[in-house]
Design an enzyme around this catalytic site. Structure first.
Site, PDB file in Angstrom:
ATOM      1  N   SER A 121       0.825  -1.209   0.000  1.00 44.26           N
ATOM      2  CA  SER A 121       0.000   0.000   0.000  1.00 44.26           C
ATOM      3  C   SER A 121       0.850   1.246   0.000  1.00 44.26           C
ATOM      4  O   SER A 121       0.363   2.324  -0.343  1.00 44.26           O
ATOM      5  CB  SER A 121      -0.852   0.051   1.268  1.00 44.26           C
ATOM      6  OG  SER A 121      -1.539  -1.140   1.448  1.00 44.26           O
ATOM      7  N   HIS A 142      -2.364  -3.137  -6.621  1.00 44.41           N
ATOM      8  CA  HIS A 142      -2.889  -2.779  -5.306  1.00 44.41           C
ATOM      9  C   HIS A 142      -4.405  -2.933  -5.268  1.00 44.41           C
ATOM     10  O   HIS A 142      -5.137  -2.117  -5.832  1.00 44.41           O
ATOM     11  CB  HIS A 142      -2.479  -1.337  -4.955  1.00 44.41           C
ATOM     12  CG  HIS A 142      -2.888  -0.922  -3.589  1.00 44.41           C
ATOM     13  ND1 HIS A 142      -3.544   0.252  -3.321  1.00 44.41           N
ATOM     14  CD2 HIS A 142      -2.757  -1.555  -2.402  1.00 44.41           C
ATOM     15  CE1 HIS A 142      -3.790   0.327  -2.028  1.00 44.41           C
ATOM     16  NE2 HIS A 142      -3.323  -0.743  -1.444  1.00 44.41           N
ATOM     17  N   GLU A 154      -5.192  -0.354  -8.269  1.00 43.70           N
ATOM     18  CA  GLU A 154      -4.160   0.589  -8.707  1.00 43.70           C
ATOM     19  C   GLU A 154      -3.001  -0.239  -9.257  1.00 43.70           C
ATOM     20  O   GLU A 154      -2.487  -1.129  -8.572  1.00 43.70           O
ATOM     21  CB  GLU A 154      -3.679   1.451  -7.535  1.00 43.70           C
ATOM     22  CG  GLU A 154      -4.719   2.484  -7.097  1.00 43.70           C
ATOM     23  CD  GLU A 154      -4.325   3.246  -5.833  1.00 43.70           C
ATOM     24  OE1 GLU A 154      -4.689   4.415  -5.718  1.00 43.70           O
ATOM     25  OE2 GLU A 154      -3.677   2.661  -4.939  1.00 43.70           O
ATOM     26  N   ASN A 192      -4.637   5.741  -1.036  1.00 41.34           N
ATOM     27  CA  ASN A 192      -4.126   5.792   0.333  1.00 41.34           C
ATOM     28  C   ASN A 192      -3.487   7.136   0.659  1.00 41.34           C
ATOM     29  O   ASN A 192      -3.529   7.587   1.805  1.00 41.34           O
ATOM     30  CB  ASN A 192      -3.128   4.663   0.580  1.00 41.34           C
ATOM     31  CG  ASN A 192      -3.850   3.330   0.751  1.00 41.34           C
ATOM     32  OD1 ASN A 192      -5.079   3.307   0.888  1.00 41.34           O
ATOM     33  ND2 ASN A 192      -3.115   2.247   0.722  1.00 41.34           N
TER      34      ASN A 192
HETATM   35  N1  LIG Z   1      -5.416  -4.362   5.050  1.00 40.76           N
HETATM   36  C1  LIG Z   1      -5.751  -3.628   4.020  1.00 40.76           C
HETATM   37  O1  LIG Z   1      -6.814  -2.983   4.030  1.00 40.76           O
HETATM   38  C2  LIG Z   1      -4.848  -3.555   2.803  1.00 40.76           C
HETATM   39  C3  LIG Z   1      -5.372  -3.048   1.611  1.00 40.76           C
HETATM   40  C4  LIG Z   1      -4.573  -3.068   0.453  1.00 40.76           C
HETATM   41  C5  LIG Z   1      -3.265  -3.527   0.524  1.00 40.76           C
HETATM   42  N2  LIG Z   1      -2.769  -3.982   1.721  1.00 40.76           N
HETATM   43  C6  LIG Z   1      -1.394  -4.487   1.701  1.00 40.76           C
HETATM   44  O2  LIG Z   1      -1.446  -5.900   1.615  1.00 40.76           O
HETATM   45  C7  LIG Z   1      -0.333  -6.480   2.282  1.00 40.76           C
HETATM   46  C8  LIG Z   1      -0.846  -7.457   3.334  1.00 40.76           C
HETATM   47  O3  LIG Z   1      -1.601  -6.752   4.311  1.00 40.76           O
HETATM   48  P1  LIG Z   1      -2.718  -7.485   5.200  1.00 40.76           P
HETATM   49  O4  LIG Z   1      -3.500  -6.411   5.858  1.00 40.76           O
HETATM   50  O5  LIG Z   1      -3.405  -8.517   4.386  1.00 40.76           O
HETATM   51  O6  LIG Z   1      -1.778  -8.182   6.296  1.00 40.76           O
HETATM   52  P2  LIG Z   1      -2.141  -9.377   7.318  1.00 40.76           P
HETATM   53  O7  LIG Z   1      -1.257  -9.169   8.478  1.00 40.76           O
HETATM   54  O8  LIG Z   1      -3.607  -9.472   7.524  1.00 40.76           O
HETATM   55  O9  LIG Z   1      -1.694 -10.689   6.495  1.00 40.76           O
HETATM   56  C9  LIG Z   1      -0.358 -10.997   6.173  1.00 40.76           C
HETATM   57  C10 LIG Z   1      -0.224 -12.493   5.972  1.00 40.76           C
HETATM   58  O10 LIG Z   1       1.070 -12.780   5.442  1.00 40.76           O
HETATM   59  C11 LIG Z   1       1.535 -13.978   6.027  1.00 40.76           C
HETATM   60  N3  LIG Z   1       2.993 -14.021   5.894  1.00 40.76           N
HETATM   61  C12 LIG Z   1       3.918 -13.340   6.606  1.00 40.76           C
HETATM   62  N4  LIG Z   1       5.150 -13.639   6.148  1.00 40.76           N
HETATM   63  C13 LIG Z   1       5.018 -14.524   5.133  1.00 40.76           C
HETATM   64  C14 LIG Z   1       5.911 -15.188   4.269  1.00 40.76           C
HETATM   65  N5  LIG Z   1       7.229 -15.017   4.368  1.00 40.76           N
HETATM   66  N6  LIG Z   1       5.419 -16.041   3.362  1.00 40.76           N
HETATM   67  C15 LIG Z   1       4.090 -16.234   3.255  1.00 40.76           C
HETATM   68  N7  LIG Z   1       3.174 -15.606   4.029  1.00 40.76           N
HETATM   69  C16 LIG Z   1       3.631 -14.756   4.969  1.00 40.76           C
HETATM   70  C17 LIG Z   1       1.030 -13.902   7.457  1.00 40.76           C
HETATM   71  O11 LIG Z   1       0.976 -15.207   8.024  1.00 40.76           O
HETATM   72  C18 LIG Z   1      -0.346 -13.281   7.277  1.00 40.76           C
HETATM   73  O12 LIG Z   1      -1.351 -14.250   7.116  1.00 40.76           O
HETATM   74  C19 LIG Z   1       0.455  -5.322   2.872  1.00 40.76           C
HETATM   75  O13 LIG Z   1       1.488  -4.983   1.970  1.00 40.76           O
HETATM   76  C20 LIG Z   1      -0.567  -4.215   2.944  1.00 40.76           C
HETATM   77  O14 LIG Z   1      -0.020  -2.942   2.895  1.00 40.76           O
HETATM   78  C21 LIG Z   1      -3.541  -4.027   2.839  1.00 40.76           C
END
Ligand SMILES: NC(=O)c1ccc[n+]([C@@H]2O[C@H](COP(=O)([O-])OP(=O)(O)OC[C@H]3O[C@@H](n4cnc5c(N)ncnc54)[C@H](O)[C@@H]3O)[C@@H](O)[C@H]2O)c1
Length: 614
Positions: A121, A142, A154, A192
């Site tokens: 993000s 994204h 995006e 964002n």
């Molecule tokens: N939460 C949101 O609203 C949102 C929206 C768009 C983008 N994002 C982006 O998406 C990405 C993930 O965010 P999230 O909120 O889903 O996080 P989250 O913490 O909910 O999930 C992350 C997952 O990754 C797994 N993980 C960690 N290390 C790993 C590895 N080495 N190999 C495989 N899996 C691994 C974890 O076990 C976990 O299940 C981030 O870059 C975030 O910025 C988040």
């Protein structure tokens, strides 16, 4: 010929990853879904089955389609399973070093022609890409939360991403039924960059106890038509993720203080209050992962009931003597409304339709006749639309008396002032009301930008003065901001709340600060959008699209600015800047120039867009 994507990999099945798996599998693409451990894999699988089961229960997905969808997903621990996919999208936590290590590993594991994508993000896609030997095949894709629902994607190209890869990914987005905007690699991209300053600001308002979590969220939902309030959205995003995004945006985006994460966020993350995913964030949820909010110590069910029936009201937030006191509202049956403009007209209708006796006071008989006509016209429209009967219309009109002298307010229980937005005029009026009105009357102002305390101090009874900020059109908009000054009594607030409830409005209580809740949170975001346009990062159309399709806003920032009026937006933004002295709130030069040029929006035929031929 666009590249065929027959199988893709998704790494990390948390909040975003599980949703992204669903998007691909729903569209007939095989997915290798990868997690770091068996336990995390099971959580990801449970999220996906939970989401698809809900879609079946709601009749949005046939059972057979769900089974086919789940059949396309191959759950695996470890990256080795990704050897033959055409594209990998990564959704692991928002840490640059973690993502760089992961991309280096993906580069080794995946076939040479595979595209490697990140769902980051806020991190630099360029910095992630240089951890591989194929930066020209690295791109940002994204998605927005929840991925199966939000239409926007995006697409982020770096300076080295190949044009073919961009085109292939754009075609893939179209196949997934998504709308993409393709942009360069800048902190926060479009959505964002505009969203997180607002979210952080909302948390700071909450942290300062300026308004309750429910009131902040209700204000933004009802005042701006947003699908969720900012604190509920923080819970959905995940506070840990939100913290990392803000922190990165602060460091990458020019150290704008508005992106420096509010201390409360870090404290909540440390305490394990991550939002929905951990069952507790700003709100408390039925269980981890559940969207259902349950009562907690901040809002026990008993308090909610008390607020609902308006009997005894707890003025929980606010400053000075109103905090945490129990108070009984005064009885209000007769209301005086001063003014003859749009707001006064709407407010007269609102009170008269709710059964209050109304005294309308204007500055002359002719003005009274005009207001009376306007109220009649509006009520007649209501009859035509079937919103009220002819008898109800006549009864409402029968409750209003029309006057051109303030002396007729001698026996009202509440006065609502809605005259011109000029401090000297309003102060003089409040001084006169102080002389005319009986003791104990609540004196309210509808001002949207002046300090309520200035009006309170124009009287000898500052404890009885409060803001009742209605939104336009008053008969339609259900929000009223109840603005307490440091001198407002708890009884006055209790009366204002009870009156709002009786009008069928949602009253949110807040302190006497520039912009109250809604304008303070809305206008800096609009100003930021203008700055983004000014910096030529994206177009007005794409920015509008991004906010509507990525965040579910009813209008994009430029559509809204043209409706509100650029001069109005500039005036509000100047007030906010002057009061809070926040450098990031300085009005965008482009906004100033457009106003100077007479491009004020729809009302002048041209603002950000030309409205003359529409
Ligand atoms: N939460 C949101 O609203 C949102 C929206 C768009 C983008 N994002 C982006 O998406 C990405 C993930 O965010 P999230 O909120 O889903 O996080 P989250 O913490 O909910 O999930 C992350 C997952 O990754 C797994 N993980 C960690 N290390 C790993 C590895 N080495 N190999 C495989 N899996 C691994 C974890 O076990 C976990 O299940 C981030 O870059 C975030 O910025 C988040």
């Amino acid at each position: 010929m666009a590249r065929e994507f027959t199988s893709v990999g998704v790494v990390g099945l948390g909040t975003m990853g599980a949703g992204i798996v669903e998007v691909f599998a729903r569209n007939g693409i095989d997915v290798v879904a990868v997690e770091i451990s068996e336990a995390a894999l099971e959580r990801g699988r449970a999220t996906l089955t939970g989401s698809t089961d809900r879609a079946v229960a709601k009749g949005k997905l046939a059972e057979a389609d769900r089974d086919a969808l789940l059949g396309r997903v191959n759950f695996q621990v470890g990256l080795a399973a990704l050897h033959s996919v055409d594209l990998v999208i990564e959704a692991v936590p928002e840490h640059l070093d973690l993502k760089q290590r992961l991309f280096a590993e993906l580069d080794r594991v995946c076939k040479p022609e595979a595209i490697l994508a990140t769902n980051t993000s806020s991190l630099s896609v360029t910095e992630i890409s240089v951890a591989t030997t194929r930066p020209n095949q690295v791109i940002g894709i994204h998605f927005f939360n929840p991925a199966p629902v939000m239409k926007l994607v995006e697409v982020i190209r770096t300076v080295v991403t190949s044009a073919e890869v961009v085109a292939d990914v754009e075609a893939l987005c179209a196949r997934l039924g998504k709308v993409d905007v393709t942009i360069n690699d800048r902190a926060g991209f479009i959505a964002n960059a505009l969203l997180f300053g607002y979210l952080n600001h909302a948390v700071s308002i909450f942290e300062a106890r300026y308004a309750t979590r429910e009131d902040i969220d209700a204000a933004m939902k009802l005042g701006c038509g947003l699908p969720m309030g900012p604190l509920a959205l923080m819970d959905l995003i995940g506070l840990d993720t939100a913290y990392e995004i803000l922190d990165t945006m602060y460091r990458r985006g020019g150290r704008d203080r508005r992106h420096a994460p509010v201390p409360l966020i870090k404290q909540m993350v440390t305490a394990g209050l991550l939002g929905r995913k951990s069952g507790r964030g700003f709100y408390t949820y039925e269980r981890p992962g559940s969207p259902r909010v349950v009562p907690d110590e901040q809002t026990p069910a008993a308090t909610e009931a008390a607020l609902a029936d308006g009997a005894r009201v707890i003025a929980k937030v606010g400053i000075g003597n109103a905090r945490s006191e129990l108070a009984s509202p005064a009885v209000v049956t007769k209301v005086g409304i001063v003014g003859s403009g749009t707001m006064a007209t709407g407010i007269i209708e609102v009170f008269a339709r709710s059964g209050y006796e109304v005294v309308s006071v204007t500055r002359g008989v002719e003005k009274s006749a005009t207001v009376c006509e306007a109220v009649k016209t509006s009520l007649n429209k209501g009859v035509v639309r079937g919103k009220l009967s002819e008898a109800e219309r006549d009864a409402a009109l029968g409750r209003v008396t029309w006057s051109a002298t303030l002396e007729h307010l001698a026996d009202v229980d509440l006065v609502v002032e809605a005259v011109v937005e000029e401090l000297s005029v309003k102060k003089a009026l409040f001084a006169s009301l102080d002389e005319v009105c009986k003791p104990g009357v609540v004196l309210a102002t509808t001002t949207s930008s002046l300090p309520v305390i200035d009006l309170a101090m124009a009287t000898q009874r500052p404890a009885d003065v409060i803001g009742l900020h209605f939104f336009n059109p008053a008969p339609v908009m259900s929000l009223v901001e109840i603005v307490q000054t440091i001198r407002t009594s708890a009884e006055t607030t209790a009366t204002a709340r009870a009156v709002c409830a009786a009008l069928g409005k949602t009253g949110v209580v807040c302190g006497d600060r520039s912009g109250f809740v809604v304008n303070a949170l809305l206008f800096p975001y609009l100003n930021d959008a203008v700055k983004m346009l000014e910096a030529s990062y994206s177009t007005a159309d794409d920015i509008d699209h991004a906010m509507k399709l990525g965040c579910g806003y009813p209008m994009g920032p430029f559509e809204l600015l043209d409706v509100v009026g650029l001069d109005v937006a500039l005036a509000i933004q100047r007030e906010l800047y002057l009061e809070l002295r926040e450098p990031g709130f300085a009005p965008a030069p482009l906004l100033e120039h457009l106003v100077t040029a007479g491009y004020l929006g729809r009302k002048s035929g041209r603002g950000f867009r030309d409205h003359t031929n529409r």
